[in-house]
Design a protein around this motif. Structure first.
Motif, PDB file in Angstrom:
ATOM      1  N   PRO A   1      42.806  56.034 -14.544  1.00  0.00           N
ATOM      2  CA  PRO A   1      43.491  55.372 -13.424  1.00  0.00           C
ATOM      3  C   PRO A   1      43.696  53.889 -13.703  1.00  0.00           C
TER       4      PRO A   1
ATOM      5  N   SER B   1      49.539  67.072 -17.951  1.00  0.00           N
ATOM      6  CA  SER B   1      50.757  66.258 -18.072  1.00  0.00           C
ATOM      7  C   SER B   1      51.427  66.489 -19.426  1.00  0.00           C
TER       8      SER B   1
ATOM      9  N   GLU C   1      44.930  56.283  -7.896  1.00  0.00           N
ATOM     10  CA  GLU C   1      43.974  57.063  -8.690  1.00  0.00           C
ATOM     11  C   GLU C   1      44.674  57.937  -9.735  1.00  0.00           C
ATOM     12  N   PHE C   2      46.013  58.041  -9.651  1.00  0.00           N
ATOM     13  CA  PHE C   2      46.740  59.006 -10.470  1.00  0.00           C
ATOM     14  C   PHE C   2      46.850  58.531 -11.919  1.00  0.00           C
ATOM     15  N   HIS C   3      46.784  59.480 -12.851  1.00  0.00           N
ATOM     16  CA  HIS C   3      46.874  59.143 -14.272  1.00  0.00           C
ATOM     17  C   HIS C   3      47.271  60.391 -15.051  1.00  0.00           C
TER      18      HIS C   3
ATOM     19  N   GLY D   1      52.739  66.464  -5.128  1.00  0.00           N
ATOM     20  CA  GLY D   1      52.454  67.226  -6.337  1.00  0.00           C
ATOM     21  C   GLY D   1      53.506  68.301  -6.547  1.00  0.00           C
TER      22      GLY D   1
ATOM     23  N   HIS E   1      49.411  56.263  -4.885  1.00  0.00           N
ATOM     24  CA  HIS E   1      48.361  57.044  -5.566  1.00  0.00           C
ATOM     25  C   HIS E   1      47.736  56.216  -6.689  1.00  0.00           C
TER      26      HIS E   1
ATOM     27  N   LEU F   1      52.955  63.134  -9.415  1.00  0.00           N
ATOM     28  CA  LEU F   1      52.983  62.028  -8.470  1.00  0.00           C
ATOM     29  C   LEU F   1      53.486  60.725  -9.091  1.00  0.00           C
ATOM     30  N   GLY F   2      53.754  60.726 -10.387  1.00  0.00           N
ATOM     31  CA  GLY F   2      54.091  59.494 -11.092  1.00  0.00           C
ATOM     32  C   GLY F   2      55.541  59.400 -11.512  1.00  0.00           C
TER      33      GLY F   2
ATOM     34  N   PRO G   1      50.704  67.858 -11.613  1.00  0.00           N
ATOM     35  CA  PRO G   1      50.546  66.394 -11.654  1.00  0.00           C
ATOM     36  C   PRO G   1      51.884  65.648 -11.720  1.00  0.00           C
TER      37      PRO G   1
ATOM     38  N   ALA H   1      52.743  61.148 -16.330  1.00  0.00           N
ATOM     39  CA  ALA H   1      52.682  60.213 -15.202  1.00  0.00           C
ATOM     40  C   ALA H   1      53.268  58.843 -15.554  1.00  0.00           C
TER      41      ALA H   1
ATOM     42  N   TRP I   1      54.965  54.550  -7.107  1.00  0.00           N
ATOM     43  CA  TRP I   1      53.858  55.488  -6.887  1.00  0.00           C
ATOM     44  C   TRP I   1      52.484  54.886  -7.010  1.00  0.00           C
TER      45      TRP I   1
END
Lengths: 104, 481
Positions: free
Chosen positions: B233, B251, B197-199, B132, B195, B154-155, B152, B176, B191
């Motif tokens: 997600p 984001s 779950e990331f969005h 992050g 992750h 991670l994407g 945020p 993301a 990614w």
């Protein structure tokens, strides 16, 4: 056969990947209408033809198209180039773009 | 039909057939290069009356530059590059002879995307690909203090900037995904498996149109196909009228925090990847914003990179607009495919016109605004264009970017400022000793010198990006006296 060869040659030339040097922007003197056309060009055309050069789309500053064809291509689109209707690009804005492009 | 009319018609037809016939020809494609860059300032074209020279070389993924109170030069080496290269990020001081001294080494949570010096401290945007994003303060004794974390990042895109202004630290936060939906491209970026779950997270409540996208099973869910909605997600479908609650941090935003500490504040939202931030003399904030790519579940074609004049509280259009133009209209559909569908049932507001529109895939990134009549181009935004990453971002007919441009923020006119003499493309492609991938610029404290951070060589192919370490360079452009 000669006509086909000519068409093939034009396609090759039109699609040429030759490296182009940037326009000599410092020496360019534009009329007031061309200055307005440059601004409109920057908003709608520059993203695909950056500085009139090839990018997402082909270069346009190395091809001497008459104003009538430039207008036709902008209004109707051609191939992957989208059309710009009068709501998106008013007639006077298109006139100014044509003036700008034909000044280069 | 007369030949005088036929030839121009055939020329026009040939233009129209170009995109479909030709393969992609981006700046990093089909290039053979190694770490040994030949550096020849004479291969670079700058305006008459200016010169350019090398300040430092042999850097690994440099991204930002700043100056301390004594005028000494500091550079961030990002510690991360697309292509999933993870190294330790560094803050490096460049000595007068071009040698480098590592001042601080960070954790492998890059990229360190930029640095800004203010009142004796360095402020760094830690991109945050692994843990992050963060905003970090580094004092002259090398101590690190985290001011903001959990961003945020991670994407696809990261935490960017920062810039200090009127007691606040301003920074950008990229989204993301490409255009709202995790998909195959998220897995290719690396990614999605880390992750799943990331969005994307909106900054304010939004209502979805319920548009969903199907992909092959990307995560071993044992479904034949997975269905994914926007701002959700991977593998989670949306429904029409579904409300996604806004949150901070979020984001696609510009946020700020007080230098003295305090809560995170939203400045503006609806950006895609607000990379560069700078204030002009009048105190107006401008940001560069990387446009959509032709990739993933919701590809968008023909979206330029943008320069925005930022007004507090405004929404800038992502994921349904490029500038003031809706992407669900003609002109943004991938050739041969239907136009992207709108993801939001209701627009938060009408997005404004951008201050400038730059080349599609140009990666218009770090920039500064000229404040010196002595240097020239006063008031213009000087923007580093990292250059296309075709074919991964989409096809281009010729290299886009790989130069520094100057932009009149009032008229939107974009002009070349620093470009390789041989034409479009990075030095490695042209086989010259000029610039490769400029990623940021910064004026010296007295405004008379423009420093250009050149990331170095990044080759690109269907297999993805391939950055080369130790090919980064710092250039300096000045007026000839």
């Amino acid at each position: 056969m000669r006509t086909l060869a000519l068409i093939a040659l034009l396609i090759i030339c039109g699609c040429s990947n030759r490296i182009m040097t940037p326009a000599e922007d410092e020496k360019l003197v534009l009329s007031p209408e061309a200055v307005e056309g440059q601004k409109v060009f920057m908003e709608y055309c520059n993203k695909c033809h950056p500085g009139g050069m090839s990018g997402l789309g082909p270069a346009i500053i190395n091809k001497e198209l008459p104003g009538v064809l430039i207008r036709a291509q902008v209004r109707t689109g051609l191939g992957t180039m989208p059309a710009f209707n009068e709501e998106q690009l008013a007639e006077d804005e298109l006139d100014a773009i044509v003036t700008y492009l034909t000044s280069l | 039909m007369k030949w005088s009319l036929l030839l121009p018609i055939l020329s026009a037809l040939s233009l129209g057939s170009c995109y479909s016939i030709r393969s992609s020809s981006g700046g990093g494609q089909d290039v053979k290069a190694d770490k040994n860059r030949s550096l020849q300032p004479a291969d670079i074209k700058v305006p008459v009356g200016y010169k350019i020279e090398v300040v430092a070389s042999d850097l690994t993924f440099p991204t930002g530059i700043t100056f301390d109170d004594e005028g000494r030069i500091y550079v961030t080496e990002s510690g991360y590059s697309y292509g999933e290269v993870f190294l330790e990020p560094k803050l490096v001081r460049i000595e007068k002879d071009g040698s480098k001294v590592t001042v601080v080494t960070g954790e492998k949570n890059g990229p360190w995307n930029g640095v800004f010096h203010h009142s004796g401290s360095f402020y760094i945007a830690e991109g945050g690909q692994m843990e992050g994003g963060k905003i970090i303060r580094i004092t002259t004794d090398g101590k690190q203090q985290v001011l903001v974390e959990g961003l945020p990042s991670l994407g696809d895109h990261h935490t960017n900037g920062p810039v200090v202004h009127n007691g606040y630290i301003y920074f950008g936060q990229g989204v993301a995904t490409n255009s709202g939906v995790p998909g195959k491209d998220s897995k290719e970026f690396g990614w999605l498996e880390r992750h799943p779950e990331f969005h994307d997270i909106p900054c304010k409540d939004i209502t979805l149109a319920g548009v969903n996208f199907m992909t092959d099973d990307l995560l071993g869910s044992k479904q034949v196909k997975d269905t994914t909605g926007a701002f959700l997600p991977y593998g989670t479908p949306s429904t029409e009228g579904q409300v996604i609650k806004g949150a901070l941090p979020c984001s696609g935003s510009v946020m700020r925090v007080l230098l003295s500490g305090g809560p995170l504040e939203l400045v503006a939202w609806g950006f895609r990847n607000p990379y560069g931030l700078a204030f002009n003399k009048e105190g107006t904030l401008f940001v560069t914003d990387n446009g959509y790519d032709d990739r993933g579940s919701r590809p968008v074609w023909g979206a330029g990179d943008l320069l925005w004049k930022v007004e507090e509280g405004k929404w800038y259009g992502w994921p349904d607009y490029s500038g003031h133009q809706g992407i669900a209209e003609d002109g943004f559909s991938v050739p041969g495919e239907a136009a992207p569908k709108k993801l939001l049932q209701t627009d938060p507001s009408e997005p404004p016109h951008a201050a400038a529109v730059m080349g599609v895939h140009s990666s218009s990134n770090g920039f500064d605004i000229s404040r010196s009549a002595e240097f020239g181009f006063e008031g213009e935004a000087i923007i580093a264009q990292f250059g296309d990453m075709a074919p991964g971002v989409g096809k281009v007919l010729s290299p886009v970017g790989f130069k520094v441009v100057r932009v009149d923020t009032g008229t939107g006119v974009v002009r070349d400022l620093v470009v390789n003499r041989q034409g479009s493309g990075p030095a490695s492609r042209l086989d010259v000793g000029g610039i490769e991938r400029p990623v940021a610029v910064r004026f010296s404290p007295d405004g008379t010198a423009l420093y250009i951070v050149d990331f170095g060589i990044m080759l690109t192919s269907e297999e993805g990006p391939q950055p080369l370490e130790r090919t980064g360079v710092i250039w300096k452009m000045t007026k000839i006296k």
